[in-house]
Design a protein around this motif. Structure first.
Motif, mmCIF file in Angstrom:
data_model
loop_
_atom_site.group_PDB
_atom_site.id
_atom_site.type_symbol
_atom_site.label_atom_id
_atom_site.label_comp_id
_atom_site.label_asym_id
_atom_site.label_seq_id
_atom_site.Cartn_x
_atom_site.Cartn_y
_atom_site.Cartn_z
ATOM 1 N N TRP A 153 -40.277 93.780 -52.365
ATOM 2 C CA TRP A 153 -41.348 94.569 -53.166
ATOM 3 C C TRP A 153 -42.788 93.943 -53.218
ATOM 4 C CZ3 TRP A 153 -40.404 99.635 -54.599
ATOM 5 C CH2 TRP A 153 -41.436 100.234 -55.356
ATOM 6 N N LYS A 154 -42.821 92.582 -53.416
ATOM 7 C CA LYS A 154 -44.035 91.941 -53.734
ATOM 8 C C LYS A 154 -44.658 91.687 -52.335
ATOM 9 C CE LYS A 154 -44.162 88.924 -56.613
ATOM 10 N NZ LYS A 154 -44.041 87.647 -57.472
ATOM 11 N N ILE A 155 -43.808 91.464 -51.332
ATOM 12 C CA ILE A 155 -44.368 91.319 -49.904
ATOM 13 C C ILE A 155 -44.969 92.727 -49.451
ATOM 14 C CG2 ILE A 155 -43.528 91.191 -47.486
ATOM 15 C CD1 ILE A 155 -41.498 89.046 -48.606
ATOM 16 N N LYS A 195 -52.583 94.815 -49.012
ATOM 17 C CA LYS A 195 -53.653 94.473 -49.318
ATOM 18 C C LYS A 195 -54.699 93.947 -48.080
ATOM 19 C CE LYS A 195 -52.802 92.679 -53.957
ATOM 20 N NZ LYS A 195 -52.601 91.865 -54.800
ATOM 21 N N ALA A 196 -53.864 93.303 -47.037
ATOM 22 C CA ALA A 196 -54.440 92.727 -45.782
ATOM 23 C C ALA A 196 -53.047 92.320 -45.120
ATOM 24 C CB ALA A 196 -55.364 91.378 -46.155
ATOM 25 N N PRO A 197 -53.181 92.415 -43.592
ATOM 26 C CA PRO A 197 -52.162 92.149 -42.819
ATOM 27 C C PRO A 197 -51.912 90.565 -42.664
ATOM 28 C CG PRO A 197 -53.593 93.778 -41.739
ATOM 29 C CD PRO A 197 -54.064 93.373 -43.154
ATOM 30 N N ASP A 198 -51.011 90.058 -42.559
ATOM 31 C CA ASP A 198 -50.876 88.633 -42.689
ATOM 32 C C ASP A 198 -49.601 88.215 -41.838
ATOM 33 O OD1 ASP A 198 -51.562 85.895 -43.017
ATOM 34 O OD2 ASP A 198 -51.778 86.352 -45.053
ATOM 35 N N TYR A 199 -49.117 86.822 -41.357
ATOM 36 C CA TYR A 199 -48.038 86.528 -40.833
ATOM 37 C C TYR A 199 -47.356 85.802 -41.825
ATOM 38 C CZ TYR A 199 -50.799 81.887 -40.241
ATOM 39 O OH TYR A 199 -51.541 80.921 -40.728
ATOM 40 N N PRO A 200 -45.841 85.519 -41.641
ATOM 41 C CA PRO A 200 -44.936 85.223 -42.852
ATOM 42 C C PRO A 200 -45.373 84.011 -43.347
ATOM 43 C CG PRO A 200 -43.858 86.197 -41.065
ATOM 44 C CD PRO A 200 -45.109 86.166 -40.698
ATOM 45 N N ASN A 201 -45.768 82.776 -42.653
ATOM 46 C CA ASN A 201 -46.008 81.439 -42.822
ATOM 47 C C ASN A 201 -47.143 81.653 -43.991
ATOM 48 O OD1 ASN A 201 -44.105 80.235 -41.737
ATOM 49 N ND2 ASN A 201 -45.493 79.281 -40.275
ATOM 50 N N LEU A 226 -48.367 84.191 -45.418
ATOM 51 C CA LEU A 226 -47.754 84.848 -46.637
ATOM 52 C C LEU A 226 -47.131 84.054 -47.612
ATOM 53 C CD1 LEU A 226 -47.828 87.808 -48.122
ATOM 54 C CD2 LEU A 226 -46.009 88.328 -46.758
ATOM 55 N N ALA A 227 -46.320 83.247 -47.085
ATOM 56 C CA ALA A 227 -45.438 82.573 -48.050
ATOM 57 C C ALA A 227 -46.125 81.586 -48.917
ATOM 58 C CB ALA A 227 -44.314 81.604 -47.124
ATOM 59 N N SER A 228 -47.368 80.959 -48.322
ATOM 60 C CA SER A 228 -48.177 80.167 -49.100
ATOM 61 C C SER A 228 -48.996 80.942 -50.012
ATOM 62 C CB SER A 228 -49.189 79.532 -48.083
ATOM 63 O OG SER A 228 -48.546 78.473 -47.139
ATOM 64 N N ARG A 229 -49.110 82.129 -49.883
ATOM 65 C CA ARG A 229 -49.957 83.037 -50.776
ATOM 66 C C ARG A 229 -49.036 83.376 -52.024
ATOM 67 N NH1 ARG A 229 -51.878 87.965 -47.090
ATOM 68 N NH2 ARG A 229 -51.923 88.995 -49.330
ATOM 69 N N LEU A 230 -47.853 83.497 -51.891
ATOM 70 C CA LEU A 230 -46.849 83.751 -52.737
ATOM 71 C C LEU A 230 -46.119 82.685 -53.399
ATOM 72 C CD1 LEU A 230 -45.082 86.864 -51.086
ATOM 73 C CD2 LEU A 230 -46.753 86.952 -52.630
ATOM 74 N N LYS A 231 -46.332 81.456 -52.897
ATOM 75 C CA LYS A 231 -45.801 80.152 -53.161
ATOM 76 C C LYS A 231 -44.384 80.131 -53.172
ATOM 77 C CE LYS A 231 -49.770 78.743 -56.349
ATOM 78 N NZ LYS A 231 -50.627 79.649 -55.544
ATOM 79 N N VAL A 232 -43.749 80.935 -52.315
ATOM 80 C CA VAL A 232 -42.116 80.778 -51.856
ATOM 81 C C VAL A 232 -42.016 80.213 -50.804
ATOM 82 C CG1 VAL A 232 -42.057 82.894 -53.397
ATOM 83 C CG2 VAL A 232 -42.440 83.290 -50.952
ATOM 84 N N HIS A 233 -40.619 80.018 -50.318
ATOM 85 C CA HIS A 233 -40.353 79.230 -49.096
ATOM 86 C C HIS A 233 -40.408 80.266 -48.082
ATOM 87 C CE1 HIS A 233 -37.847 77.300 -46.257
ATOM 88 N NE2 HIS A 233 -37.982 76.060 -46.831
ATOM 89 N N GLU A 234 -40.950 79.816 -46.857
ATOM 90 C CA GLU A 234 -41.179 80.693 -45.966
ATOM 91 C C GLU A 234 -39.812 81.354 -45.017
ATOM 92 O OE1 GLU A 234 -41.279 77.980 -41.886
ATOM 93 O OE2 GLU A 234 -42.987 77.606 -43.342
ATOM 94 N N LYS A 291 -37.641 82.668 -47.126
ATOM 95 C CA LYS A 291 -37.206 83.790 -47.680
ATOM 96 C C LYS A 291 -38.003 84.902 -47.296
ATOM 97 C CE LYS A 291 -35.540 81.686 -52.108
ATOM 98 N NZ LYS A 291 -35.939 81.593 -53.397
ATOM 99 N N VAL A 292 -39.513 84.756 -46.822
ATOM 100 C CA VAL A 292 -40.376 85.563 -46.355
ATOM 101 C C VAL A 292 -39.948 86.091 -45.248
ATOM 102 C CG1 VAL A 292 -42.783 86.182 -45.808
ATOM 103 C CG2 VAL A 292 -42.465 84.941 -47.836
ATOM 104 N N TYR A 293 -39.352 85.421 -44.401
ATOM 105 C CA TYR A 293 -38.829 85.812 -42.926
ATOM 106 C C TYR A 293 -37.754 86.460 -43.073
ATOM 107 C CZ TYR A 293 -41.835 82.756 -39.722
ATOM 108 O OH TYR A 293 -42.816 82.270 -39.136
ATOM 109 N N TYR A 294 -36.858 86.281 -44.139
ATOM 110 C CA TYR A 294 -35.919 87.092 -44.090
ATOM 111 C C TYR A 294 -36.290 88.511 -44.691
ATOM 112 C CZ TYR A 294 -31.609 88.978 -46.339
ATOM 113 O OH TYR A 294 -30.590 89.921 -46.951
#
Length: 313
Positions: free
Chosen positions: A37-39, A45-51, A53-61, A63-66
Motif C-alpha cells: 500500500w505504501k509503495i 508521488k513520483a516514479p522511481d526504481y525499486p532500489n 524506493l527501498a532507500s526512501r522507505l528505509k526497508v530491504h530492497e 521486500k520492495v522488489y517482491y
C-alpha cells in the motif's frame, strides 16, 4: 481494464482523477500488505526504481522488489521509463491509474456531473447514440468540395468541432471514425445508422433529403427562410437555428438529430443551444416523440461571436 473518472470537489476547485476498476480478487490481494500500500502511494508521488524506493522507505530492497512484482502482475504498477544506473537498466515504476475502485453490481444513483451540469439532460436526449457508454452513430457534415444541387461547399462543418468537444465529455470513442461527409452517407445509404446532421440543406445534402419530412423545414422557393407547420411562423434571420430530433424517414428504427441553420451562423446557434443551454433548450423534451426547437443566436458581450441563444419556438 475498465476506466472511469473520479470527480472530487476540493477547496482549490473540482479535480478529476482517472479511475481504474479492479475487476478481479487477485488484484486486490496484491494490496493486502501495508508495505505494498505504501509503495503504491509513494510511486504515485513520483516514479522511481525499486532500489531508490527501498532507500526512501528505509526497508530491504528485496521486500520492495517482491511487492513491486506483485503489483505489476496485478496491473497496478507499470514501467514508465528505463535509465542506466551503475551499469544496469533501472526500471522506473508508477501506478497505472490515478485511483483504483471496486464497483459493486447495482443501478447506482442518478446524478448530475459537476464537470458538465446538464449532462443528464443531453444524455437522455441522445440516448439512442449511446452503446455501453460509447458513441454509436455518425456525425454527418457537409462536404468541403463543391456538391449538391446548389453546387456549394459547406461552411457549417467547422462547427462540428465544438459539438465533438462536447460529446467527448459524454461518450467514449467507438473503434471507427465518428464524422462522415454527407456525400459519403448519400452514397452508402442514410438508413443504416443513427445520425447527427450538422448544417442546413444547402451545405448538407442529407439535411436536404430530410427537409420534406420535417415539421419545421427550410423553404427557398420564394425567399430563403425556415417555416414551422406547427405554428405557421416564418423565420428569415440568418442567426436562426433549428434543433430537431425525429425518427428517420428511411428507417423507423433509427434516429436523426438535426443541428442546422438558415446560414452557418444559425447552425452555430443550434450547436450552442444544445451544448451550453440544454436545460432551457431541451425543456419539454419527451423520449420517443419528435422534438423541435427554434433558437436565435445572440452576441451579448459584443465581441462578434455568439455566446447565448433565445428560444423562438
Amino acid at each position: 481494464m475498465v476506466q472511469r473518472w473520479l470527480v472530487e470537489e476540493t477547496p482549490q476547485g473540482t479535480i478529476g482523477r482517472e479511475v481504474q476498476i479492479i475487476d478481479r480478487p487477485d488484484r486486490i490481494g496484491a494490496l493486502s500488505s501495508p508495505l505494498a500500500w505504501k509503495i503504491l502511494h509513494e510511486l504515485a508521488k513520483a516514479p522511481d526504481y525499486p532500489n531508490a524506493l527501498a532507500s526512501r522507505l528505509k526497508v530491504h530492497e528485496q521486500k520492495v522488489y517482491y511487492h513491486a512484482r506483485r503489483l505489476q502482475a496485478a496491473g497496478l504498477l507499470e514501467v514508465v521509463r528505463e535509465e542506466p544506473k551503475r551499469g544496469a537498466a533501472a526500471r522506473f515504476l508508477a501506478p497505472t491509474a490515478e485511483a483504483f475502485a471496486i464497483v459493486l453490481k447495482g443501478r447506482g444513483t442518478p446524478m448530475t456531473s459537476p464537470m458538465l451540469p446538464h449532462a443528464g439532460i443531453v444524455t437522455q436526449f441522445l440516448e439512442e447514440f449511446s452503446h455501453d457508454g460509447r458513441f454509436a452513430g455518425s456525425i454527418v457534415v457537409g462536404s468541403p468540395y463543391t456538391h449538391g444541387p446548389f453546387n456549394t461547399t459547406s461552411r457549417d462543418s467547422p462547427y462540428a468541432v465544438e459539438l465533438g468537444f462536447f460529446l467527448g465529455r459524454l461518450f467514449g470513442l467507438p473503434k471507427g471514425l465518428v464524422v462522415r461527409l454527407d456525400t459519403e452517407v448519400k452514397a452508402q445509404g442514410a438508413e443504416k445508422e443513427d445520425l447527427i446532421l450538422v448544417g442546413g440543406p444547402v451545405a448538407n445534402i442529407i439535411t436536404m433529403d430530410l427537409n420534406p419530412h420535417l415539421a419545421v423545414n427550410f423553404d427557398w422557393k420564394q425567399v430563403w427562410r425556415m417555416e414551422s407547420s406547427r405554428t405557421r411562423k416564418p423565420y428569415s434571420d440568418e442567426q436562426v437555428g433549428l434543433i430537431a430530433k425525429v425518427r428517420s424517414p428511411w428507417n423507423a428504427a433509427k434516429t436523426i438529430v438535426l443541428l442546422s441553420g438558415l446560414h452557418a451562423v444559425g447552425t452555430m446557434a443550434a450547436i450552442l443551444g444544445l451544448t451550453r443551454f440544454a436545460e432551457d433548450v431541451l425543456d419539454g423534451y419527451t423520449p420517443g416523440e419528435d422534438f423541435y426547437r427554434v433558437v436565435a443566436g445572440q452576441d451579448r458581450d459584443g465581441d462578434g461571436r455568439l455566446d447565448a441563444v433565445s428560444i423562438l419556438e
